[in-house]
Design an enzyme around this catalytic site. Structure first.
Site, PDB file in Angstrom:
ATOM      1  N   GLU A  58       0.820  -1.223   0.000  1.00  0.00           N
ATOM      2  CA  GLU A  58       0.000   0.000   0.000  1.00  0.00           C
ATOM      3  C   GLU A  58       0.852   1.270   0.000  1.00  0.00           C
ATOM      4  O   GLU A  58       0.729   2.124   0.883  1.00  0.00           O
ATOM      5  CB  GLU A  58      -0.958  -0.012   1.194  1.00  0.00           C
ATOM      6  CG  GLU A  58      -1.972  -1.151   1.096  1.00  0.00           C
ATOM      7  CD  GLU A  58      -3.091  -1.087   2.129  1.00  0.00           C
ATOM      8  OE1 GLU A  58      -2.877  -0.508   3.206  1.00  0.00           O
ATOM      9  OE2 GLU A  58      -4.175  -1.621   1.861  1.00  0.00           O
ATOM     10  N   GLU A 114      -5.435  -8.231  -1.292  1.00  0.00           N
ATOM     11  CA  GLU A 114      -6.215  -8.206  -0.050  1.00  0.00           C
ATOM     12  C   GLU A 114      -7.671  -7.900  -0.370  1.00  0.00           C
ATOM     13  O   GLU A 114      -7.951  -7.025  -1.206  1.00  0.00           O
ATOM     14  CB  GLU A 114      -5.724  -7.102   0.903  1.00  0.00           C
ATOM     15  CG  GLU A 114      -4.329  -7.281   1.417  1.00  0.00           C
ATOM     16  CD  GLU A 114      -3.924  -6.180   2.398  1.00  0.00           C
ATOM     17  OE1 GLU A 114      -4.805  -5.571   3.039  1.00  0.00           O
ATOM     18  OE2 GLU A 114      -2.716  -5.942   2.508  1.00  0.00           O
TER      19      GLU A 114
END
Ligand code: BG6
Length: 486
Positions: free
Chosen positions: A191, A385
């Site tokens: 991220e 995810e």
């Protein structure tokens, strides 16, 4: 349902070292940035997430006190350090083809600036990868998932300091070389676009009292781009069939209304997020960066050679997390904001429900996201995810009926199938927190994502016994049918 999933699709689950391993201080492990997050039920609930967004100097100092009696959940995780064989056996029982995990930098270089790696740490991951490969599970490895050494923050000021590039590259080269025969899929930073929201855990900046935080955030990000490109190059030279990916948090943004101001605001907001994958997937700073930096007062320090290394080493694939969408308004003051904790402060979309934590559930948004990313990059995509954080209840007979989680996952997997039918190239899906872990943002244990329950509470008490939930058998069938039986 007709399945469009390719036959070698990488079905699996994902975790991160700092949220599962525990084993803090064992075999030479050092403290990471995540080891500083407290859980204290007497703290106001809002503060649980506030510390995720903004760490304080006082908390960092207290966390290093060896006599502290406070509870830091990420130092304990779910004790994967001692349970990994049992956990990976359960993943294999579900039929996992891939396990996305991270290597704790502090297990290999405890402070981050050492010259020689810690052999005990390297041996641990040898054992983990061997266990995966024994069952035919492909490891997908993140080199940095919110767990840089704390020492690099307190002594060097984190990623805005250019020296950190060298420390990261040394760490990355060490592990890539060591595991070259065992790991083919690498992700350089988890991220990477979240530096916008939580700079402490992403680039190691303590924001409190900082005079020019935007400058520091983007300078830190620039150094991560350079480091990522150097490591991508190294990996490609060493492991000819290696695949290196970037990883972003993808929150689909939609205009709150068809007011042209909302539409333009959405384009701008989306760019501040996709800027990171734009650089890493295309290999250059996009044209819109100039105005974006001008408006933020950012003047990057770029050394000779930086832009060349970024240009010559774009990533092979784009991976992302997807949990929710959010509406965007140019006039948020006129609207009722999201109820609860919509983590990035977005506007509530009246058409969508939310989780207990205020994360807005939007399965169709995943199809849109996949199409948008594929249109933009034309590179293979990996869903690193996705999942539902919820409170689970163990029935008297020991079963756990997490049908809400099955619903959430089913609806999202249906939309991946739609995107595949649309022609999008997706090669893997790893459900987040495939075994219950400590929450990144709230440090709770009770925000659970897993197919496997772990008997442990928010204060760290419990037997740590692993129990299969209803979703365990469901996911096993999904994998066995390659997405045809949902
Ligand atoms: C992602 C992170 O942002 O979201 C994970 O990469 C995190 O580390 C996941 O756990 C879910 O967030 P949370 O706060 O519910 O754990």
């Amino acid at each position: 349902m007709k399945s469009y999933f390719p036959k070698d699709f990488l079905w699996g689950g994902a975790t991160a070292a700092n949220q599962v391993e525990g084993g803090s201080g064992i075999d030479g492990k050092g403290l990471s940035v995540s080891d500083v997050y407290l859980f204290d039920s007497s703290m106001p609930k809002e503060r649980w997430t506030d510390q995720w967004h903004m760490m304080t100097h006082q908390q960092v100092a207290e966390a290093q006190d060896p006599n502290s009696t406070k509870y830091y959940p990420k130092r304990q995780g779910i004790d994967f350090y001692h349970h990994f064989k049992e956990d990976i056996r359960l993943f294999a029982e579900m039929g996992f083809k891939a396990y996305r995990m991270s290597i704790a930098w502090t297990r290999i270089f405890p402070k981050g600036d050492e010259v020689d790696p810690n052999e005990a740490g390297l041996a641990f991951y040898d054992a983990v990868f061997d266990e995966c490969l024994k069952y035919g599970i492909e490891p997908v490895v993140s080199l940095s998932h919110y767990e840089m050494p704390l020492y690099l923050v307190t002594e060097y000021g984190g990623w805005p300091n250019r020296q950190v590039i060298d420390f990261y590259v040394r760490f990355a080269k060490t592990v890539i070389e060591r595991y070259q025969k065992k790991v083919k899929y690498w992700v350089t930073f988890n991220e990477i676009n979240c530096v916008k929201h939580h700079p402490y855990v992403s680039v190691g900046i303590i924001e409190e009292g900082h005079p020019n935080i935007e400058q520091e955030k983007y300078q830190g990000a620039h150094h991560q781009f350079v480091a990522s490109a150097i490591v991508t190059d190294y990996c490609h030279r060493l492991i000819p069939d290696a695949k290196v990916g970037c990883m972003i948090s993808y929150q689909l943004l939609t205009p709150y209304s068809c007011d042209p101001d909302d539409v333009q605001k959405t384009v701008e907001s989306q760019r501040t997020s996709l800027f990171f994958s734009d650089v890493q997937a295309r290999g250059y700073y996009p044209a819109y960066t100039n105005r974006m930096f001008e408006e933020k007062g950012v003047e990057l320090v770029i050394e000779p050679g930086d832009l060349e290394v970024i240009r010559e080493n774009p990533v092979d694939f784009v991976s992302f997390s997807y949990y929710m969408s959010s509406a965007v308004s140019a006039h948020p003051e006129r609207l009722e904001s999201a109820v609860g904790n919509l983590i990035t402060g977005g506007i509530k979309n009246p058409y969508l429900p939310s989780s207990k934590w205020g994360w807005q559930i939007d399965p169709k948004g995943l199809r849109t996201a996949l199409n948008q990313l594929y249109d933009r990059y034309q590179k293979p995509l990996f869903i690193a995810e996705n999942g539902l954080g919820a409170e689970d209840v163990v029935n008297e007979d020991g079963t756990i009926d997490d049908f809400y989680r099955i619903d959430y996952l089913r609806q999202h997997i249906e939309q991946i199938n739609e995107a595949l039918h649309d022609g999008v190239e997706v090669f893997g899906y790893t459900a987040w927190g495939c075994i219950d872990i400590i929450s990144a943002s709230t440090s709770q244990m009770s925000k659970r994502y897993g197919f496997i329950y772990v008997d442990q509470d928010d204060e760290g008490n419990g037997t740590k016994k692993r129990i299969k939930k209803a979703s365990f058998d469901w996911y096993k069938k999904v994998i066995a049918s390659n997405g045809a039986t949902l």
